[in-house]
Motif scaffolding. Structure first.
Motif, PDB file in Angstrom:
ATOM      1  N   ALA A 209     -12.071 -33.160   0.849  1.00  0.00           N
ATOM      2  CA  ALA A 209     -11.607 -31.773   0.779  1.00  0.00           C
ATOM      3  C   ALA A 209     -12.780 -30.845   0.537  1.00  0.00           C
ATOM      4  N   THR A 210     -12.640 -29.596   0.973  1.00  0.00           N
ATOM      5  CA  THR A 210     -13.706 -28.617   0.817  1.00  0.00           C
ATOM      6  C   THR A 210     -13.117 -27.245   0.554  1.00  0.00           C
ATOM      7  N   HIS A 211     -13.909 -26.372  -0.072  1.00  0.00           N
ATOM      8  CA  HIS A 211     -13.474 -25.004  -0.368  1.00  0.00           C
ATOM      9  C   HIS A 211     -13.959 -24.050   0.718  1.00  0.00           C
ATOM     10  N   ILE A 212     -13.075 -23.171   1.168  1.00  0.00           N
ATOM     11  CA  ILE A 212     -13.431 -22.071   2.068  1.00  0.00           C
ATOM     12  C   ILE A 212     -13.492 -20.819   1.196  1.00  0.00           C
ATOM     13  N   ILE A 213     -14.705 -20.312   0.978  1.00  0.00           N
ATOM     14  CA  ILE A 213     -14.921 -19.246  -0.008  1.00  0.00           C
ATOM     15  C   ILE A 213     -14.682 -17.873   0.621  1.00  0.00           C
ATOM     16  N   MET A 214     -14.124 -16.968  -0.185  1.00  0.00           N
ATOM     17  CA  MET A 214     -13.818 -15.623   0.306  1.00  0.00           C
ATOM     18  C   MET A 214     -13.939 -14.616  -0.832  1.00  0.00           C
ATOM     19  N   THR A 215     -14.018 -13.369  -0.451  1.00  0.00           N
ATOM     20  CA  THR A 215     -13.874 -12.289  -1.426  1.00  0.00           C
ATOM     21  C   THR A 215     -12.477 -11.713  -1.265  1.00  0.00           C
ATOM     22  N   LEU A 216     -11.938 -11.176  -2.350  1.00  0.00           N
ATOM     23  CA  LEU A 216     -10.603 -10.595  -2.310  1.00  0.00           C
ATOM     24  C   LEU A 216     -10.620  -9.190  -2.889  1.00  0.00           C
ATOM     25  N   PRO A 217      -9.775  -8.299  -2.361  1.00  0.00           N
ATOM     26  CA  PRO A 217      -9.639  -6.984  -2.984  1.00  0.00           C
ATOM     27  C   PRO A 217      -9.160  -7.142  -4.423  1.00  0.00           C
ATOM     28  N   ALA A 218      -9.482  -6.203  -5.264  1.00  0.00           N
ATOM     29  CA  ALA A 218      -9.103  -6.283  -6.679  1.00  0.00           C
ATOM     30  C   ALA A 218      -7.602  -6.456  -6.862  1.00  0.00           C
TER      31      ALA A 218
ATOM     32  N   GLU B  35      -5.597  -8.096  -5.051  1.00  0.00           N
ATOM     33  CA  GLU B  35      -5.144  -9.424  -4.670  1.00  0.00           C
ATOM     34  C   GLU B  35      -5.797 -10.520  -5.494  1.00  0.00           C
ATOM     35  N   SER B  36      -6.789 -10.155  -6.289  1.00  0.00           N
ATOM     36  CA  SER B  36      -7.504 -11.148  -7.082  1.00  0.00           C
ATOM     37  C   SER B  36      -6.582 -11.709  -8.154  1.00  0.00           C
ATOM     38  N   SER B  37      -6.606 -13.012  -8.307  1.00  0.00           N
ATOM     39  CA  SER B  37      -5.783 -13.641  -9.332  1.00  0.00           C
ATOM     40  C   SER B  37      -6.355 -15.007  -9.656  1.00  0.00           C
ATOM     41  N   GLU B  38      -5.906 -15.566 -10.751  1.00  0.00           N
ATOM     42  CA  GLU B  38      -6.364 -16.888 -11.158  1.00  0.00           C
ATOM     43  C   GLU B  38      -5.922 -17.964 -10.171  1.00  0.00           C
ATOM     44  N   ASP B  39      -4.875 -17.674  -9.389  1.00  0.00           N
ATOM     45  CA  ASP B  39      -4.424 -18.636  -8.382  1.00  0.00           C
ATOM     46  C   ASP B  39      -5.570 -19.061  -7.467  1.00  0.00           C
ATOM     47  N   TRP B  40      -6.364 -18.076  -7.063  1.00  0.00           N
ATOM     48  CA  TRP B  40      -7.377 -18.314  -6.034  1.00  0.00           C
ATOM     49  C   TRP B  40      -8.771 -18.510  -6.613  1.00  0.00           C
ATOM     50  N   CYS B  41      -8.922 -18.370  -7.928  1.00  0.00           N
ATOM     51  CA  CYS B  41     -10.238 -18.519  -8.555  1.00  0.00           C
ATOM     52  C   CYS B  41     -10.461 -19.998  -8.893  1.00  0.00           C
TER      53      CYS B  41
ATOM     54  N   ASN C  40     -15.373 -18.991  -7.773  1.00  0.00           N
ATOM     55  CA  ASN C  40     -15.242 -18.349  -6.465  1.00  0.00           C
ATOM     56  C   ASN C  40     -13.760 -18.213  -6.130  1.00  0.00           C
ATOM     57  N   TYR C  41     -13.444 -17.233  -5.302  1.00  0.00           N
ATOM     58  CA  TYR C  41     -12.113 -17.191  -4.719  1.00  0.00           C
ATOM     59  C   TYR C  41     -12.171 -18.060  -3.468  1.00  0.00           C
TER      60      TYR C  41
ATOM     61  N   THR D 151      -4.148 -27.130   4.793  1.00  0.00           N
ATOM     62  CA  THR D 151      -4.898 -25.979   4.293  1.00  0.00           C
ATOM     63  C   THR D 151      -3.926 -24.861   3.964  1.00  0.00           C
ATOM     64  N   GLY D 152      -4.409 -23.899   3.211  1.00  0.00           N
ATOM     65  CA  GLY D 152      -3.555 -22.783   2.779  1.00  0.00           C
ATOM     66  C   GLY D 152      -3.347 -22.766   1.278  1.00  0.00           C
ATOM     67  N   TRP D 153      -3.676 -23.883   0.614  1.00  0.00           N
ATOM     68  CA  TRP D 153      -3.507 -23.954  -0.840  1.00  0.00           C
ATOM     69  C   TRP D 153      -4.719 -23.367  -1.560  1.00  0.00           C
ATOM     70  N   PRO D 154      -4.505 -22.752  -2.723  1.00  0.00           N
ATOM     71  CA  PRO D 154      -5.616 -22.125  -3.463  1.00  0.00           C
ATOM     72  C   PRO D 154      -6.651 -23.142  -3.921  1.00  0.00           C
ATOM     73  N   GLY D 155      -7.921 -22.703  -3.953  1.00  0.00           N
ATOM     74  CA  GLY D 155      -9.004 -23.566  -4.393  1.00  0.00           C
ATOM     75  C   GLY D 155      -8.976 -23.891  -5.872  1.00  0.00           C
ATOM     76  N   SER D 156      -8.063 -23.286  -6.612  1.00  0.00           N
ATOM     77  CA  SER D 156      -7.958 -23.570  -8.049  1.00  0.00           C
ATOM     78  C   SER D 156      -7.268 -24.900  -8.328  1.00  0.00           C
ATOM     79  N   LEU D 157      -6.585 -25.440  -7.348  1.00  0.00           N
ATOM     80  CA  LEU D 157      -5.884 -26.707  -7.544  1.00  0.00           C
ATOM     81  C   LEU D 157      -6.863 -27.864  -7.755  1.00  0.00           C
ATOM     82  N   PRO D 158      -6.537 -28.829  -8.602  1.00  0.00           N
ATOM     83  CA  PRO D 158      -7.289 -30.084  -8.597  1.00  0.00           C
ATOM     84  C   PRO D 158      -7.061 -30.787  -7.256  1.00  0.00           C
ATOM     85  N   VAL D 159      -8.059 -31.525  -6.785  1.00  0.00           N
ATOM     86  CA  VAL D 159      -7.941 -32.196  -5.495  1.00  0.00           C
ATOM     87  C   VAL D 159      -6.756 -33.162  -5.493  1.00  0.00           C
ATOM     88  N   SER D 160      -6.521 -33.836  -6.621  1.00  0.00           N
ATOM     89  CA  SER D 160      -5.398 -34.768  -6.696  1.00  0.00           C
ATOM     90  C   SER D 160      -4.060 -34.056  -6.519  1.00  0.00           C
TER      91      SER D 160
END
Length: 422
Positions: free
Chosen positions: A205-214, A216-222, A227-228, A247-256
Motif C-alpha cells: 500500500a502507498t499514500h497519495i499525498i494532497m493538500t486540502l482547503p481549510a 475540508e481538512s480533518s483528522e480523517d485524512w491526516c 500529510n493529507y 483506493t479512496g480510503w483516508p491515509g489515516s487508516l492503519p494498513v491492516s
C-alpha cells in the motif's frame, strides 16, 4: 473508539476491484460490454469534423517544438524520436494508438464546444489523449501542460477528466482477478522466482499525498506523517501487474484496517478468492493459495507475513528471504506506478476527493496496459527510492492461529535457501 470518523457530508467514493466483483456477482444479468449505454451523438461519425475522424500526428511535432521553446534549460529529452515519445507519454506510439482506440468513441461522440485549440479547431482524439496522459505522466500543473499544447487550463481539466471517465469504463478488463488457468501460470512463475508454493501475488500500500482547503481538512485524512493523503492498496502478479486494487480510503487508516475494509478481504474470508487447488507438503499437510505482505499486514491463512523474533531458526530465515523476494514485487510495482504517473507521486493541489479514486484507478490501468502490450518504460522512470518515503514502517502483530500453522507448513516445505535469491 472508531479508527476513523465518518465524513459529515457526502459519501466517500471508493474504487475497489474486489467490491466490484461482489456487486457484479449479485446481479441477475451480466452486461455485454458492447451494449453499454453511451452518450447520444448528434450526428454520425462521417459528419464529424476531419479533426476527429482520422489519426492526427501533427500535434506531436507541434508539442515537441513548443516544449523546446518553453524548456530551453530543462532536463534533456532523448534525441531518438521514439524514446522522446516514451519520455513524455510513457508508452510507445503503438500502445498510445491502442489507448486512443479504447476512448475514441467516447471522445468523438460528445466533444464539448470548448475543446478547441488556439487556431479555433476541434482537438483531435490523439491530442486529447496526449494532453491527458501528459498531465498524468508529468504531474505538472494544468497551466503548464496547457501551454505545451496550446490550450487553456480549463481545456486541460475537461480533456483529462473525460479521458479518465472513458478509461474507467472501457479499460477495466486490463485490471481483473486472474482466472484459474492464468493463476496457475502465475503461481508457477512465482515459485520459480522465490520457491514459495501456491503463492498468488504480493500486496502493498502507498499514500497519495494532497493538500486540502481549510474547510475540508480533518483528522480523517491526516496520516501518521502529518500529510493529507489517500491510500492505494494493490495486489500484483509475478510481472508486477495489478490484479486487485482498493483506493479512496483516508491515509489515516492503519494498513491492516485498510485491508479489512477491502472487498478482497471479504472475498477471501468468504472462501471466494484464493480458493484454488491446494498443494500437499512433504508431510502431507495442505498448502492453500496465498499472497505475501509486509509486517504492516496481519498473518492470515491466505496472507503470509515474515517471522519476527531474535535468533530465528535457519528454516525461518530461509522463509523470510524467499517471502521477501516475492513481496518486493508489490513494492517495486508501486515505485514503478508512481514513477511513471508522477501525478500520484507529487503533492496534489486540492484535488476533488470524489474524483481522485478514478484518477488513481486509471493510472493503474495504464500501468497494466503497458505490460499487456509488452511495452517497456524508459530506464530511470521508476522511482529510485521507496514509493512511500517519509513514513515509518507499521507493525501489525496480529497472527491468526490458522495463519501460523499455514506459515509453519510452508516453511517446512521449502528447500534450503540458496545464495542466488536476492
Amino acid at each position: 473508539m472508531a479508527l476513523v470518523n465518518k465524513p459529515k457530508k457526502g459519501k466517500r467514493k471508493i474504487r475497489d476491484s474486489g467490491e466490484r466483483e461482489i456487486m457484479d456477482s449479485r446481479k441477475a444479468k451480466t452486461k455485454d460490454p458492447s451494449k453499454v449505454k453511451r452518450a447520444k451523438s448528434n450526428g454520425s461519425l462521417a459528419a464529424l469534423p476531419a479533426d476527429l475522424r482520422g489519426p492526427d500526428t501533427e500535434w506531436w511535432y507541434a508539442f515537441l517544438s513548443k516544449h523546446a521553446e518553453l524548456h530551453k534549460d530543462a532536463e534533456s529529452v532523448p534525441s531518438d524520436e521514439e524514446e522522446a515519445f516514451r519520455y513524455f507519454f510513457r508508452t510507445s506510439r503503438r500502445t498510445f494508438d491502442y489507448i486512443c482506440s479504447i476512448v475514441r468513441d467516447d471522445l468523438i461522440s460528445r466533444p464539448p464546444s470548448g475543446l478547441i485549440n488556439i487556431e479555433g479547431r476541434l482537438l483531435s482524439v490523439e491530442k486529447q489523449v496526449a494532453i491527458a496522459m501528459r498531465r498524468l505522466a508529468s504531474g505538472d500543473s494544468q497551466v503548464s501542460v496547457g501551454a505545451a499544447f496550446g490550450v487553456g487550463q480549463s481545456t486541460v481539466s475537461q480533456v483529462t477528466w473525460r479521458f479518465i471517465e472513458s478509461m474507467e469504463e472501457r479499460a477495466r478488463h486490463h485490471l481483473v482477478w486472474p482466472d484459474q488457468e492464468r493463476m496457475e501460470d502465475i503461481k508457477a512463475r512465482l515459485e520459480a522466482l522465490s520457491g514459495l508454493p501456491n503463492c498468488c501475488g504480493a500486496i502493498d500500500a502507498t499514500h497519495i499525498i494532497m493538500t486540502l482547503p481549510a474547510v475540508e481538512s480533518s483528522e480523517d485524512w491526516c496520516d501518521p506523517a502529518k500529510n493529507y493523503s489517500m491510500f492505494l492498496q494493490g495486489i500484483v502478479d509475478d510481472e508486477m501487474r495489478f490484479i486487485d486494487i482498493v483506493t479512496g480510503w483516508p491515509g489515516s487508516l492503519p494498513v491492516s484496517r485498510l485491508l479489512k475494509c477491502s472487498g478482497f478481504h471479504k472475498l477471501c474470508e468468504a472462501g471466494k478468492r484464493l480458493n484454488g487447488p491446494v498443494r500437499v507438503s512433504g508431510e502431507d499437510a495442505e498448502i492453500r493459495e496465498f499472497i505475501v505482505g509486509d509486517m504492516c499486514y496481519p498473518l492470515l491463512p491466505w496472507l503470509m507475513t515474515p517471522y519476527e523474533a531474535e535468533n530465528l531458526s535457519a528454516p525461518m530465515v530461509n522463509f523470510n528471504a524467499r517471502q521477501k523476494t516475492a513481496r518486493m514485487l508489490g513494492t517495486r510495482a508501486l515505485a514503478r506506478l508512481k514513477g511513471s504517473w508522477r501525478i500520484l507521486h507529487k503533492v496534489m493541489w486540492r484535488p476533488d476527493k470524489n474524483k481522485l479514486p478514478s484518477i488513481i484507478l486509471v493510472c493503474c490501468l495504464l500501468h497494466n496496459i503497458i505490460l499487456d502490450c509488452k511495452d517497456e518504460l524508459l530506464t530511470g522512470i521508476q522511482l529510485p527510492v521507496h514509493h512511500d518515503t517519509g513514513y515509518k514502517e507499521e507493525n501489525c502483530k496480529q497472527e491468526n492461529p490458522s495463519g501460523k500453522v499455514m506459515r509453519e507448513t510452508v516453511t517446512g516445505h521449502l528447500p534450503t535457501f540458496e545464495a542466488v535469491l536476492n
